[in-house]
Motif scaffolding. Structure first.
Motif, PDB file in Angstrom:
ATOM      1  N   PHE A 389      35.470  22.019 109.844  1.00 59.46           N
ATOM      2  CA  PHE A 389      35.810  23.272 109.153  1.00 59.46           C
ATOM      3  C   PHE A 389      34.587  24.185 109.071  1.00 59.46           C
ATOM      4  O   PHE A 389      34.676  25.397 109.300  1.00 59.46           O
ATOM      5  CB  PHE A 389      36.320  22.979 107.738  1.00 59.46           C
ATOM      6  N   LYS A 390      33.440  23.583 108.749  1.00 58.19           N
ATOM      7  CA  LYS A 390      32.215  24.361 108.592  1.00 58.19           C
ATOM      8  C   LYS A 390      31.774  24.950 109.922  1.00 58.19           C
ATOM      9  O   LYS A 390      31.419  26.134 110.008  1.00 58.19           O
ATOM     10  CB  LYS A 390      31.113  23.477 108.002  1.00 58.19           C
ATOM     11  N   ASP A 391      31.810  24.139 110.982  1.00 60.64           N
ATOM     12  CA  ASP A 391      31.395  24.609 112.309  1.00 60.64           C
ATOM     13  C   ASP A 391      32.312  25.700 112.842  1.00 60.64           C
ATOM     14  O   ASP A 391      31.872  26.611 113.552  1.00 60.64           O
ATOM     15  CB  ASP A 391      31.360  23.441 113.298  1.00 60.64           C
ATOM     16  N   GLU A 392      33.579  25.609 112.515  1.00 62.19           N
ATOM     17  CA  GLU A 392      34.550  26.603 112.968  1.00 62.19           C
ATOM     18  C   GLU A 392      34.547  27.852 112.084  1.00 62.19           C
ATOM     19  O   GLU A 392      35.307  28.782 112.329  1.00 62.19           O
ATOM     20  CB  GLU A 392      35.960  25.994 112.981  1.00 62.19           C
ATOM     21  N   LYS A 393      33.695  27.807 111.036  1.00 60.76           N
ATOM     22  CA  LYS A 393      33.573  28.945 110.097  1.00 60.76           C
ATOM     23  C   LYS A 393      34.924  29.330 109.486  1.00 60.76           C
ATOM     24  O   LYS A 393      35.285  30.512 109.410  1.00 60.76           O
ATOM     25  CB  LYS A 393      32.938  30.146 110.788  1.00 60.76           C
ATOM     26  N   ILE A 394      35.636  28.307 109.043  1.00 57.66           N
ATOM     27  CA  ILE A 394      36.945  28.540 108.420  1.00 57.66           C
ATOM     28  C   ILE A 394      36.724  28.899 106.957  1.00 57.66           C
ATOM     29  O   ILE A 394      36.094  28.140 106.218  1.00 57.66           O
ATOM     30  CB  ILE A 394      37.838  27.291 108.547  1.00 57.66           C
ATOM     31  N   PRO A 395      37.213  30.051 106.501  1.00 50.65           N
ATOM     32  CA  PRO A 395      37.021  30.468 105.102  1.00 50.65           C
ATOM     33  C   PRO A 395      37.661  29.485 104.122  1.00 50.65           C
ATOM     34  O   PRO A 395      38.586  28.742 104.482  1.00 50.65           O
ATOM     35  CB  PRO A 395      37.713  31.835 105.027  1.00 50.65           C
ATOM     36  N   ILE A 396      37.193  29.519 102.878  1.00 49.57           N
ATOM     37  CA  ILE A 396      37.703  28.604 101.861  1.00 49.57           C
ATOM     38  C   ILE A 396      39.204  28.738 101.690  1.00 49.57           C
ATOM     39  O   ILE A 396      39.931  27.756 101.629  1.00 49.57           O
ATOM     40  CB  ILE A 396      36.985  28.850 100.515  1.00 49.57           C
ATOM     41  N   LEU A 397      39.699  29.983 101.603  1.00 50.40           N
ATOM     42  CA  LEU A 397      41.133  30.177 101.395  1.00 50.40           C
ATOM     43  C   LEU A 397      41.938  29.640 102.560  1.00 50.40           C
ATOM     44  O   LEU A 397      43.022  29.085 102.384  1.00 50.40           O
ATOM     45  CB  LEU A 397      41.441  31.660 101.177  1.00 50.40           C
ATOM     46  N   ALA A 398      41.402  29.770 103.785  1.00 50.50           N
ATOM     47  CA  ALA A 398      42.117  29.275 104.963  1.00 50.50           C
ATOM     48  C   ALA A 398      42.136  27.748 104.981  1.00 50.50           C
ATOM     49  O   ALA A 398      43.136  27.130 105.379  1.00 50.50           O
ATOM     50  CB  ALA A 398      41.468  29.805 106.232  1.00 50.50           C
ATOM     51  N   LYS A 399      41.045  27.112 104.531  1.00 52.28           N
ATOM     52  CA  LYS A 399      40.980  25.644 104.512  1.00 52.28           C
ATOM     53  C   LYS A 399      42.132  25.047 103.700  1.00 52.28           C
ATOM     54  O   LYS A 399      42.707  24.030 104.065  1.00 52.28           O
ATOM     55  CB  LYS A 399      39.655  25.177 103.910  1.00 52.28           C
ATOM     56  N   SER A 400      42.445  25.680 102.595  1.00 47.83           N
ATOM     57  CA  SER A 400      43.461  25.137 101.699  1.00 47.83           C
ATOM     58  C   SER A 400      44.860  25.207 102.305  1.00 47.83           C
ATOM     59  O   SER A 400      45.781  24.558 101.820  1.00 47.83           O
ATOM     60  CB  SER A 400      43.441  25.883 100.363  1.00 47.83           C
ATOM     61  N   LYS A 401      45.037  26.009 103.364  1.00 48.47           N
ATOM     62  CA  LYS A 401      46.346  26.153 103.983  1.00 48.47           C
ATOM     63  C   LYS A 401      46.545  25.192 105.155  1.00 48.47           C
ATOM     64  O   LYS A 401      47.631  25.117 105.714  1.00 48.47           O
ATOM     65  CB  LYS A 401      46.531  27.592 104.484  1.00 48.47           C
ATOM     66  N   ILE A 402      45.488  24.512 105.553  1.00 46.26           N
ATOM     67  CA  ILE A 402      45.532  23.696 106.771  1.00 46.26           C
ATOM     68  C   ILE A 402      46.050  22.292 106.482  1.00 46.26           C
ATOM     69  O   ILE A 402      45.621  21.630 105.538  1.00 46.26           O
ATOM     70  CB  ILE A 402      44.128  23.629 107.410  1.00 46.26           C
ATOM     71  N   TRP A 403      46.969  21.845 107.333  1.00 41.14           N
ATOM     72  CA  TRP A 403      47.523  20.498 107.252  1.00 41.14           C
ATOM     73  C   TRP A 403      46.918  19.615 108.341  1.00 41.14           C
ATOM     74  O   TRP A 403      46.600  20.093 109.437  1.00 41.14           O
ATOM     75  CB  TRP A 403      49.039  20.516 107.429  1.00 41.14           C
ATOM     76  N   LEU A 404      46.787  18.327 108.039  1.00 41.29           N
ATOM     77  CA  LEU A 404      46.377  17.345 109.040  1.00 41.29           C
ATOM     78  C   LEU A 404      47.599  16.542 109.473  1.00 41.29           C
ATOM     79  O   LEU A 404      48.431  16.162 108.640  1.00 41.29           O
ATOM     80  CB  LEU A 404      45.326  16.388 108.482  1.00 41.29           C
ATOM     81  N   LEU A 405      47.710  16.315 110.770  1.00 36.31           N
ATOM     82  CA  LEU A 405      48.734  15.417 111.302  1.00 36.31           C
ATOM     83  C   LEU A 405      48.134  14.018 111.349  1.00 36.31           C
ATOM     84  O   LEU A 405      47.074  13.818 111.964  1.00 36.31           O
ATOM     85  CB  LEU A 405      49.156  15.876 112.701  1.00 36.31           C
ATOM     86  N   VAL A 406      48.769  13.050 110.684  1.00 42.73           N
ATOM     87  CA  VAL A 406      48.240  11.676 110.636  1.00 42.73           C
ATOM     88  C   VAL A 406      49.356  10.698 110.960  1.00 42.73           C
ATOM     89  O   VAL A 406      50.546  11.017 110.852  1.00 42.73           O
ATOM     90  CB  VAL A 406      47.635  11.332 109.246  1.00 42.73           C
ATOM     91  N   ASP A 407      48.943   9.480 111.368  1.00 40.24           N
ATOM     92  CA  ASP A 407      49.945   8.446 111.639  1.00 40.24           C
ATOM     93  C   ASP A 407      50.009   7.452 110.486  1.00 40.24           C
ATOM     94  O   ASP A 407      49.385   7.642 109.441  1.00 40.24           O
ATOM     95  CB  ASP A 407      49.669   7.756 112.974  1.00 40.24           C
ATOM     96  N   GLY A 408      50.769   6.385 110.682  1.00 41.54           N
ATOM     97  CA  GLY A 408      50.997   5.420 109.605  1.00 41.54           C
ATOM     98  C   GLY A 408      49.765   4.667 109.167  1.00 41.54           C
ATOM     99  O   GLY A 408      49.754   4.068 108.085  1.00 41.54           O
ATOM    100  N   SER A 409      48.707   4.674 109.979  1.00 38.35           N
ATOM    101  CA  SER A 409      47.448   4.020 109.593  1.00 38.35           C
ATOM    102  C   SER A 409      46.478   5.021 108.985  1.00 38.35           C
ATOM    103  O   SER A 409      45.326   4.689 108.749  1.00 38.35           O
ATOM    104  CB  SER A 409      46.811   3.356 110.815  1.00 38.35           C
TER     105      SER A 409
END
Length: 438
Positions: A389-409
């Motif tokens: 997030f930091k390297d991509e310079k994603i603003p704080i407000l944008a970070k809170s909108k981002i979802w992660l795709l994860v599996d069962g582990s």
């Protein structure tokens, strides 16, 4: 004293504030509402009638309904009835809040369907006094103690200046038919206890107690109006709105009184004093949530935005696919674009491919957690999601909108909609390819 002239005078005063003059009367069949109906009729008002039969008192509930129906039939007035049934999911415990929400939802539907101006209820001065003591017992502030408004939103209360005794006297003098709700004599609820035990004693102390109370509640309401006007002025001076976000200089808000700080942040759903104290001691990057808003701290600025519908979900995880069979039935294709429509980067239109046979189910969406790592496609090695997030310079407000795709582990498969994890991508030996459409 309640009579046709005094009612008409008060009604016209309130009507001056009302743009439309077609009304929906909420009638229970009790003395208050039936007196109101007769007064409205005598004043030549254009109105329809709504009644809710809660089926709480067996035959008595039906007799209440009959009184209202007969009145409407006699005077050729449109009658709207809602009869409570099992589908309304009546609670086992206290039903007062449930009943109120049910009837006002019913009233709103009628207003819209019949193009009526507002609901008229029969609240009176004794109701006002009961509400005052209820709110006082709960530690209410000026807003809670300033009383029931005579005219607010879509509800009109022209009987508020008059006492219960005046209403009874009017009914007797004008031979008005009504039903007496015997459950009001029981002290099952706080309001009934105040009505039946406390108020009679206060009125006995001073015959002019209610008259004095009416003046006090008027002064409190005026004070509350003054406070609201000045709070709005201060809000406009301190809070800067840009598009769908609000910005507040932390030092500027912190220099205000606790009362002002509380009332400004309360507009954004932050109504806990303990939580508000944490906001001013929080470090940059801290995030606070109310149901509707997300508040984040960035150095000396408080950023606030409204949450998306997805963020308002009652869970921090969203299950996309439970098992491989469910994935097969979806033709190995899942569209996730709706989960980041409000992300500043927009919908990318890309497609992520995964080897479906390598995945551990279920597949989920969740927000970032401390320690999350993934192997970004197109990069070497692994990276912490926070560092990404930091390297991509994603603003704080944008970070809170981002979802992660994860599996069962709980392995991170990608950061939506920015970068896929490269570990489960298909190769020449893959049989089933999962397509994630962004």
């Amino acid at each position: 004293m309640l009579n046709y002239n005094s009612f008409s005078e008060n009604f016209q005063k309130l009507l001056f504030q009302q743009e439309r003059s077609s009304f929906l009367l909420a009638l229970s069949g009790g003395v208050d509402s039936m007196v109101l109906a007769n007064l409205m009729l005598e004043n030549g008002c254009d109105f329809q009638v709504a009644h809710v039969n809660y089926k709480l008192r067996n035959e008595d509930s039906d007799l209440d309904q009959l009184v209202v129906q007969d009145f409407c039939k006699e005077h050729h007035i449109n009658f709207h009835l809602y009869t409570v049934s099992e589908k309304d999911d009546k609670p086992k415990g206290s039903i007062q809040l449930w009943a109120r929400e049910l009837r006002y939802s019913f009233f709103k539907n009628i207003l819209q369907a019949e193009n009526l101006g507002c609901v008229v209820t029969a609240h009176h001065l004794n109701d006002q006094l009961e509400s005052f003591f209820i709110n006082l017992s709960r530690g209410a502030g000026l807003n809670g103690l300033s009383g029931i408004p005579e005219n607010r939103d879509f509800v009109f209360r022209p009987l508020l200046p008059f006492t219960k005794k005046e209403i009874y006297d009017f009914a007797e003098n004008n031979n008005i038919q009504f039903r007496e709700d015997v459950s009001n004599a029981k002290n099952d609820y706080l309001r009934n206890k105040i009505r039946n035990t406390i108020l009679p004693e206060l009125i006995n102390v001073s015959a002019r107690f209610l008259e004095g109370f009416a003046k006090s509640i008027h002064y409190l309401a005026e004070s509350q109006g003054f406070v609201e006007e000045n709070m709005e002025r201060i809000f406009q001076e301190i809070v800067v709105q840009k598009d769908n976000a609000w910005f507040i200089k932390t030092s500027e808000l912190q220099s205000q009184s606790d009362f002002i700080k509380y009332n400004i942040l309360k507009k954004f759903g932050m109504d806990s004093l303990a939580e508000i104290e944490k906001i001013f001691s929080a470090k940059s990057g801290a995030v606070f949530h109310s149901f509707q808003f997300l508040l984040s701290i960035d150095r000396e600025t408080i950023y606030i935005r409204e949450k998306s519908n997805i963020e308002k979900l009652p869970t921090s995880e969203i299950i996309l696919v439970n098992d491989f069979q469910e994935l097969q039935s979806s033709n190995f294709s899942i569209s996730l674009s709706k989960y980041f429509l409000d992300y500043e980067g927009g919908v990318s239109g890309e497609t992520w491919l995964f080897d479906a046979d390598k995945l551990i189910f279920p597949l989920l969406l969740r927000k970032k957690k401390t320690g999350d790592v993934f192997y970004p496609k197109g990069m070497i090695g692994k990276k912490k999601v926070s560092k990404f997030f930091k390297d991509e310079k994603i603003p704080i407000l944008a970070k809170s909108k981002i979802w992660l795709l994860v599996d069962g582990s709980d392995t991170v498969l990608g950061v939506l909609p920015i970068r896929q994890d490269r570990r489960q991508t298909p190769d020449n030996e893959s049989v089933n390819a999962l397509k994630i459409i962004l």
